[in-house]
Write an enzyme that holds these catalytic residues in place. Sequence first.
Site, short mmCIF file in Angstrom:
data_model
loop_
_atom_site.label_atom_id
_atom_site.label_comp_id
_atom_site.label_asym_id
_atom_site.label_seq_id
_atom_site.Cartn_x
_atom_site.Cartn_y
_atom_site.Cartn_z
N LYS A 62 0.83 -1.21 0.00
CA LYS A 62 0.00 0.00 0.00
C LYS A 62 0.86 1.25 0.00
O LYS A 62 0.59 2.22 -0.73
CB LYS A 62 -0.94 0.02 1.21
CG LYS A 62 -2.00 1.11 1.12
CD LYS A 62 -2.50 1.53 2.48
CE LYS A 62 -1.59 2.55 3.11
NZ LYS A 62 -2.12 3.16 4.34
N HIS A 69 -10.36 2.02 3.44
CA HIS A 69 -11.60 2.56 2.87
C HIS A 69 -11.90 1.95 1.50
O HIS A 69 -13.01 1.51 1.23
CB HIS A 69 -11.49 4.08 2.75
CG HIS A 69 -11.31 4.80 4.04
ND1 HIS A 69 -12.22 4.72 5.07
CD2 HIS A 69 -10.30 5.59 4.49
CE1 HIS A 69 -11.80 5.44 6.09
NE2 HIS A 69 -10.63 5.98 5.76
#
Length: 295
Positions: free
Chosen positions: A196, A216
């Site tokens: 990420k 999210h």
Amino acid sequence: MQKTRKRKRVLQHQHSRSKSKSIEPQQPKTTTKQDPYPTHPRPTPEECRSIRDDLLALHGFPKEFVKYRNQRLNNSNGGGAVKSEPLDDDGEVESVLDGLVKTVLSQNTTEVNSLKAFASLKSAFPNWDDVLAAESKDIENAIRCGGLAPTKASCIKNILKCLLENRGKLCLEYLRDLSVDEIKSELSRFKGIGPKTVACVLMFQLQQDDFPVDTHVFEIAKAIGWVPAGSDRNKSYLHLNQRIPNELKFDLNCLLFTHGKLCRNCIKKGANKQRKKSQDDSCPLLNYCKNSNMT
């Protein structure tokens, strides 16, 4: 004569070992074209474009990402050489090293706290040389408001130490000249830097077409059926990067991240399998959730 041959063989063996140690182990080529869910047909390009447009109409483009969007649009000019990078000043182009440290500080905390931590680090240490020379506890104190201070301070210190040892200066601007796979290989060598974080640096600082999957984005992708129910974040990252058109990745990612922070209608949290109705049903993703077999 036998001793001479034996000594020659030993010297050859030692030379072979020292040669292998002097070169950092090359990670396998990142299989950017490998989809872990090749039979999962979503998202379609049409879905991606539709959701991008719906979220843009609902939220407008998020202000915190405007400068990165502008940099992508104006990316025809190459960045100049950066020395030992001073910490980023508002209004200036953010260096790759600044962006990497900011992303490290954003882990497991809120955006507000991570920005405070970076501002505190910036205030305490004028440049990255000072951070490297500082005691770990002083770095921890500077970033404590961002949480996990010992872990993050160790990660930052390790990045700087490795850079100085391997590159001779505290600068990551050389990454701008590498391919996506080469950038992933370079950044993944730093302890504590995962997919990420790498994807965020690729998308924001290096203006590459990549699609980071944070909490999210991951929760929304599961809720609307863009990834299988049992998918994990790393596999979701590989799948979504294959399915989402490059030209939509940046805007769609920023909008999904923003929507995930602001809307709870379409996201399941923990063991709560019931989608909660909020005071307004204006979420444009509700129809996708209803049609996703996730409800």
